[in-house]
Design a protein around this motif. Structure first.
Motif, short mmCIF file in Angstrom:
data_model
loop_
_atom_site.label_atom_id
_atom_site.label_comp_id
_atom_site.label_asym_id
_atom_site.label_seq_id
_atom_site.Cartn_x
_atom_site.Cartn_y
_atom_site.Cartn_z
N SER A 123 9.35 6.48 -9.45
CA SER A 123 9.06 6.82 -8.01
C SER A 123 10.02 5.84 -6.93
CB SER A 123 7.45 6.44 -7.64
OG SER A 123 7.15 6.59 -6.57
N TRP A 124 9.95 6.53 -5.82
CA TRP A 124 10.41 5.87 -4.66
C TRP A 124 9.78 4.55 -4.16
CZ3 TRP A 124 7.05 5.74 -0.56
CH2 TRP A 124 6.10 6.77 -0.62
N GLY A 125 8.50 4.47 -4.41
CA GLY A 125 7.38 3.60 -4.16
C GLY A 125 7.78 2.32 -4.56
N ILE A 126 8.39 2.11 -5.76
CA ILE A 126 8.65 0.86 -6.39
C ILE A 126 9.39 0.01 -5.60
CG2 ILE A 126 10.61 1.49 -7.59
CD1 ILE A 126 7.83 -0.77 -9.02
N TRP A 127 10.26 0.68 -4.66
CA TRP A 127 10.96 -0.27 -3.90
C TRP A 127 10.25 -1.12 -2.74
CZ3 TRP A 127 15.04 -1.81 -6.21
CH2 TRP A 127 15.75 -0.80 -6.87
N PHE A 128 9.22 -0.23 -1.89
CA PHE A 128 8.19 -0.70 -1.15
C PHE A 128 7.41 -1.91 -1.87
CE2 PHE A 128 9.15 3.19 0.85
CZ PHE A 128 9.34 2.78 2.35
N ILE A 129 7.05 -1.65 -3.23
CA ILE A 129 6.39 -2.77 -3.76
C ILE A 129 7.18 -3.92 -3.75
CG2 ILE A 129 5.35 -3.31 -5.88
CD1 ILE A 129 4.33 -0.75 -6.37
N PHE A 137 0.86 -1.47 0.09
CA PHE A 137 -0.08 -0.05 0.10
C PHE A 137 0.89 1.25 0.13
CE2 PHE A 137 -3.82 -2.20 2.13
CZ PHE A 137 -4.45 -2.59 0.73
N VAL A 138 2.01 1.39 0.72
CA VAL A 138 2.74 2.42 0.92
C VAL A 138 3.70 2.49 -0.70
CG1 VAL A 138 4.91 3.20 1.85
CG2 VAL A 138 3.29 2.20 3.21
N GLY A 139 4.13 1.28 -1.28
CA GLY A 139 4.38 1.41 -2.53
C GLY A 139 3.38 2.11 -3.48
N PHE A 140 2.14 1.69 -3.50
CA PHE A 140 1.19 2.09 -4.29
C PHE A 140 0.89 3.62 -4.15
CE2 PHE A 140 -1.09 -2.19 -4.18
CZ PHE A 140 -0.03 -2.88 -4.90
N ALA A 141 0.92 4.19 -3.03
CA ALA A 141 0.72 5.55 -2.83
C ALA A 141 2.08 6.19 -3.30
CB ALA A 141 0.68 5.69 -1.08
N GLY A 142 3.27 5.80 -2.99
CA GLY A 142 4.36 6.47 -3.73
C GLY A 142 4.15 6.56 -5.02
N LEU A 143 4.04 5.52 -5.79
CA LEU A 143 3.71 5.83 -7.33
C LEU A 143 2.58 6.58 -7.69
CD1 LEU A 143 4.13 1.81 -8.63
CD2 LEU A 143 5.61 4.01 -8.74
N LEU A 144 1.64 6.62 -6.80
CA LEU A 144 0.51 7.46 -7.26
C LEU A 144 0.54 8.84 -7.11
CD1 LEU A 144 -2.52 5.57 -5.39
CD2 LEU A 144 -2.49 5.98 -7.73
N LEU A 145 1.44 9.15 -6.10
CA LEU A 145 2.03 10.40 -6.06
C LEU A 145 2.96 10.83 -7.37
CD1 LEU A 145 1.98 12.89 -4.03
CD2 LEU A 145 3.75 12.03 -2.63
N ASN A 146 3.67 9.66 -7.50
CA ASN A 146 4.79 10.07 -8.62
C ASN A 146 5.65 11.14 -8.42
OD1 ASN A 146 5.29 8.71 -10.87
ND2 ASN A 146 4.53 10.42 -12.30
N MET A 147 6.08 11.31 -7.22
CA MET A 147 7.16 12.34 -6.97
C MET A 147 7.79 12.00 -5.61
SD MET A 147 5.32 16.00 -6.82
CE MET A 147 3.93 16.26 -5.49
N PRO A 148 8.98 12.47 -5.23
CA PRO A 148 9.84 12.62 -6.32
C PRO A 148 10.58 11.42 -6.89
CG PRO A 148 10.85 12.37 -4.17
CD PRO A 148 9.55 12.33 -3.90
N GLN A 149 10.81 11.67 -8.09
CA GLN A 149 11.45 10.75 -9.13
C GLN A 149 12.99 10.43 -8.85
OE1 GLN A 149 9.81 9.11 -12.18
NE2 GLN A 149 8.04 9.67 -11.15
N ILE A 150 13.30 9.20 -8.51
CA ILE A 150 14.57 8.99 -8.31
C ILE A 150 15.04 8.05 -9.52
CG2 ILE A 150 14.47 9.11 -5.74
CD1 ILE A 150 14.34 6.29 -5.62
N PRO A 151 16.59 8.24 -9.68
CA PRO A 151 17.25 7.34 -10.83
C PRO A 151 17.26 5.98 -10.34
CG PRO A 151 18.75 9.46 -10.16
CD PRO A 151 17.68 9.25 -8.99
N GLY A 152 17.15 5.18 -11.58
CA GLY A 152 17.31 3.78 -11.29
C GLY A 152 18.64 3.34 -11.15
#
Length: 218
Positions: free
Chosen positions: A177-183, A144-159
């Motif tokens: 988004s940073w949320g991908i790591w939580f996912i 859920f935290v990861g989804f929220a991060g991707l929904l917010l879509n900021m800040p973007q961080i380099p892969g």
């Protein structure tokens, strides 16, 4: 029988429908279409807030039910069902706006379908259920935290740039988004807990079958 077991055994499960936890679960459910509307309208912040509130109040209704001793049979079904609906809404919404690869969506949906089908079978055929374990709640929270991060879509961080695969955001060089790591963390833990639920479900079924056969012989 120790105090903890006695307390659990004596906890009353009511047939009441209109309880505070059930009302909270219903409100959470009603937030799902509003979340979709906000996301499809390009209102990322509003969609993030709606999703975060709907997901975050999962802890609230469970705590109220236990602390006020108003655990209901409807609530035992409604609460996890709303969690699953939120999970599906999260991944499908993010897929529609192009922020989540298809394979993650398929893994999440397949896991939820397996748990729902297995839980329904255990309850209907064997009149038993597998209780949600704490790591399972942690996995859901991470997702859920990861989804929220991707929904917010900021800040973007380099892969990290260690692969060229477009279907592995975060590991390729594209900013995300940073949320991908939580996912990713939530998926790993969710798959581990799924293995536990399958094992526990088979054990519960065997126990129920043994009890049924013993009753028939008696």
């Amino acid at each position: 029988m120790d105090d903890a077991v006695r307390k659990s055994a004596e906890e009353e499960v009511t047939d009441r429908i209109l309880t505070v936890p059930n009302v909270i679960s219903f409100i959470r459910l009603c937030m799902v279409p509003v979340y979709f509307w906000a996301l499809m309208s390009g209102r990322d912040i509003a969609a993030c807030i709606l999703f975060a509130v709907a997901a975050g109040t999962d802890f609230l209704d469970g705590q109220i039910a236990r602390r006020t001793h108003c655990v209901s049979r409807l609530g035992q079904l409604l609460d996890p069902a709303v969690d699953r609906i939120l999970m599906v809404a999260g991944v499908v919404g993010l897929l529609l706006v192009g922020r989540l690869p298809v394979w993650i969506v398929l893994v999440v949906l397949a896991r939820d379908a397996l748990l729902l089908a297995g839980g329904a079978y255990l309850l209907k055929r064997w009149k038993t259920r597998v209780a949600v374990i704490y790591p399972g709640k942690v996995a859901t929270t991470l997702l859920f935290v990861g989804f929220a991060g991707l929904l917010l879509n900021m800040p973007q961080i380099p892969g990290l740039g260690i692969v060229d695969a477009a279907w592995l955001p975060g590991f390729n060089a594209a900013s995300t988004s940073w949320g991908i790591w939580f996912i990713y963390a939530g998926l790993a833990l969710a798959l581990c807990t799924t293995a536990y639920y399958l094992y526990a479900g088979v054990s519960k079924m065997q126990q129920a079958r043994h009890a049924e056969q013993s009753g028939q012989r008696a």
